[in-house]
Design a protein around this motif. Structure first.
Motif, mmCIF file in Angstrom:
data_model
loop_
_atom_site.group_PDB
_atom_site.id
_atom_site.type_symbol
_atom_site.label_atom_id
_atom_site.label_comp_id
_atom_site.label_asym_id
_atom_site.label_seq_id
_atom_site.Cartn_x
_atom_site.Cartn_y
_atom_site.Cartn_z
ATOM 1 N N SER A 1 -13.823 77.651 52.315
ATOM 2 C CA SER A 1 -12.592 77.608 53.096
ATOM 3 C C SER A 1 -11.547 78.556 52.504
ATOM 4 C CB SER A 1 -12.056 76.183 53.135
ATOM 5 O OG SER A 1 -10.818 76.132 53.788
ATOM 6 N N GLU A 2 -11.406 78.537 51.175
ATOM 7 C CA GLU A 2 -10.441 79.421 50.509
ATOM 8 C C GLU A 2 -10.856 80.880 50.677
ATOM 9 O OE1 GLU A 2 -9.797 78.208 46.467
ATOM 10 O OE2 GLU A 2 -9.080 76.226 47.065
ATOM 11 N N ALA A 3 -12.157 81.151 50.641
ATOM 12 C CA ALA A 3 -12.639 82.519 50.836
ATOM 13 C C ALA A 3 -12.324 82.991 52.250
ATOM 14 C CB ALA A 3 -14.134 82.583 50.564
ATOM 15 N N ARG A 4 -12.481 82.109 53.248
ATOM 16 C CA ARG A 4 -12.157 82.465 54.635
ATOM 17 C C ARG A 4 -10.687 82.832 54.765
ATOM 18 N NH1 ARG A 4 -15.347 77.954 55.807
ATOM 19 N NH2 ARG A 4 -17.369 78.602 56.612
ATOM 20 N N LYS A 5 -9.817 82.061 54.108
ATOM 21 C CA LYS A 5 -8.384 82.328 54.178
ATOM 22 C C LYS A 5 -8.039 83.679 53.582
ATOM 23 C CE LYS A 5 -6.958 77.514 54.202
ATOM 24 N NZ LYS A 5 -6.420 76.410 53.415
ATOM 25 N N LYS A 6 -8.806 84.102 52.557
ATOM 26 C CA LYS A 6 -8.571 85.401 51.924
ATOM 27 C C LYS A 6 -9.141 86.548 52.748
ATOM 28 C CE LYS A 6 -6.931 84.352 47.714
ATOM 29 N NZ LYS A 6 -5.932 85.002 46.919
ATOM 30 N N GLY A 7 -9.961 86.234 53.758
ATOM 31 C CA GLY A 7 -10.518 87.266 54.621
ATOM 32 C C GLY A 7 -11.908 87.727 54.225
ATOM 33 N N SER A 8 -12.593 87.000 53.367
ATOM 34 C CA SER A 8 -13.946 87.361 52.965
ATOM 35 C C SER A 8 -14.928 87.129 54.103
ATOM 36 C CB SER A 8 -14.391 86.536 51.759
ATOM 37 O OG SER A 8 -13.554 86.776 50.668
ATOM 38 N N LYS A 9 -16.083 87.805 54.009
ATOM 39 C CA LYS A 9 -17.122 87.661 55.038
ATOM 40 C C LYS A 9 -17.851 86.348 54.807
ATOM 41 C CE LYS A 9 -21.442 89.570 56.531
ATOM 42 N NZ LYS A 9 -22.631 90.093 55.894
ATOM 43 N N VAL A 10 -17.542 85.364 55.638
ATOM 44 C CA VAL A 10 -18.156 84.043 55.551
ATOM 45 C C VAL A 10 -18.441 83.578 56.970
ATOM 46 C CG1 VAL A 10 -17.864 81.679 54.711
ATOM 47 C CG2 VAL A 10 -16.760 83.542 53.499
ATOM 48 N N ALA A 11 -19.583 82.938 57.157
ATOM 49 C CA ALA A 11 -19.928 82.422 58.485
ATOM 50 C C ALA A 11 -18.874 81.415 58.928
ATOM 51 C CB ALA A 11 -21.291 81.761 58.436
ATOM 52 N N PRO A 12 -18.627 81.306 60.234
ATOM 53 C CA PRO A 12 -17.636 80.324 60.701
ATOM 54 C C PRO A 12 -18.104 78.898 60.415
ATOM 55 C CG PRO A 12 -18.747 81.341 62.553
ATOM 56 C CD PRO A 12 -19.203 82.059 61.328
ATOM 57 N N SER B 1 -5.555 66.267 49.805
ATOM 58 C CA SER B 1 -4.768 65.039 49.686
ATOM 59 C C SER B 1 -4.356 64.763 48.242
ATOM 60 C CB SER B 1 -5.569 63.854 50.227
ATOM 61 O OG SER B 1 -6.723 63.647 49.441
ATOM 62 N N GLY B 2 -4.844 65.576 47.297
ATOM 63 C CA GLY B 2 -4.457 65.419 45.900
ATOM 64 C C GLY B 2 -5.426 64.610 45.070
ATOM 65 N N LYS B 3 -6.495 64.086 45.706
ATOM 66 C CA LYS B 3 -7.471 63.295 44.962
ATOM 67 C C LYS B 3 -8.517 64.202 44.326
ATOM 68 C CE LYS B 3 -6.970 59.074 47.550
ATOM 69 N NZ LYS B 3 -7.645 57.896 48.033
ATOM 70 N N LYS B 4 -9.089 63.745 43.219
ATOM 71 C CA LYS B 4 -10.104 64.528 42.534
ATOM 72 C C LYS B 4 -11.382 64.592 43.362
ATOM 73 C CE LYS B 4 -11.744 62.914 38.673
ATOM 74 N NZ LYS B 4 -12.026 62.582 37.285
ATOM 75 N N VAL B 5 -11.981 65.793 43.422
ATOM 76 C CA VAL B 5 -13.217 65.998 44.180
ATOM 77 C C VAL B 5 -14.389 65.553 43.311
ATOM 78 C CG1 VAL B 5 -14.702 67.740 45.220
ATOM 79 C CG2 VAL B 5 -12.234 67.898 45.483
ATOM 80 N N THR B 6 -15.270 64.704 43.882
ATOM 81 C CA THR B 6 -16.408 64.191 43.118
ATOM 82 C C THR B 6 -17.746 64.617 43.713
ATOM 83 O OG1 THR B 6 -16.367 62.147 44.389
ATOM 84 C CG2 THR B 6 -15.132 62.171 42.323
ATOM 85 N N ASN B 7 -17.728 65.266 44.872
ATOM 86 C CA ASN B 7 -18.952 65.648 45.564
ATOM 87 C C ASN B 7 -19.116 67.166 45.498
ATOM 88 O OD1 ASN B 7 -20.954 66.217 47.421
ATOM 89 N ND2 ASN B 7 -20.239 64.717 48.915
ATOM 90 N N PRO B 8 -20.236 67.671 44.954
ATOM 91 C CA PRO B 8 -20.420 69.125 44.857
ATOM 92 C C PRO B 8 -20.430 69.825 46.217
ATOM 93 C CG PRO B 8 -22.324 67.957 43.933
ATOM 94 C CD PRO B 8 -21.325 66.929 44.331
ATOM 95 N N LYS B 9 -20.921 69.160 47.264
ATOM 96 C CA LYS B 9 -20.909 69.772 48.593
ATOM 97 C C LYS B 9 -19.471 69.972 49.073
ATOM 98 C CE LYS B 9 -25.370 68.400 50.443
ATOM 99 N NZ LYS B 9 -26.052 67.728 51.558
ATOM 100 N N GLN B 10 -18.612 69.017 48.746
ATOM 101 C CA GLN B 10 -17.210 69.141 49.125
ATOM 102 C C GLN B 10 -16.567 70.301 48.366
ATOM 103 O OE1 GLN B 10 -14.837 65.710 48.254
ATOM 104 N NE2 GLN B 10 -13.172 66.350 49.596
ATOM 105 N N ALA B 11 -16.951 70.478 47.097
ATOM 106 C CA ALA B 11 -16.413 71.577 46.298
ATOM 107 C C ALA B 11 -16.810 72.923 46.899
ATOM 108 C CB ALA B 11 -16.905 71.464 44.861
ATOM 109 N N ILE B 12 -18.051 73.052 47.342
ATOM 110 C CA ILE B 12 -18.515 74.294 47.956
ATOM 111 C C ILE B 12 -17.746 74.549 49.250
ATOM 112 C CG2 ILE B 12 -20.483 75.408 49.086
ATOM 113 C CD1 ILE B 12 -22.245 73.933 46.969
#
Length: 62
Positions: free
Chosen positions: A45-56, A29-40
């Motif tokens: 999510s970005e790794a999944r889009k790139k095709g990396s091995k990540v649990a669903p 949404s364009g707002k700054k992320v302030t929660n480390p869990k949200q950052a992870i």
């Protein structure tokens, strides 16, 4: 027990955490992320889009 992700996924989360710590990470949404869990979550999510091995994504329990 900690989850094990692929090297590429770990690198992506590391990059995102670096942005988060510098205050440059923004959510969809364009707002700054302030929660480390949200950052992870963004990094995984970005790794999944790139095709990396990540649990669903966890499905919320009802």
């Amino acid at each position: 027990m900690a989850r094990k992700y692929s090297e590429k996924a770990q690198e992506k989360v590391g990059e995102v955490m670096h942005e988060f710590k510098r205050g440059k990470l923004k959510s969809g949404s364009g707002k700054k992320v302030t929660n480390p869990k949200q950052a992870i979550a963004i990094g995984l999510s970005e790794a999944r889009k790139k095709g990396s091995k990540v649990a669903p994504r966890a499905k919320p329990e009802r």
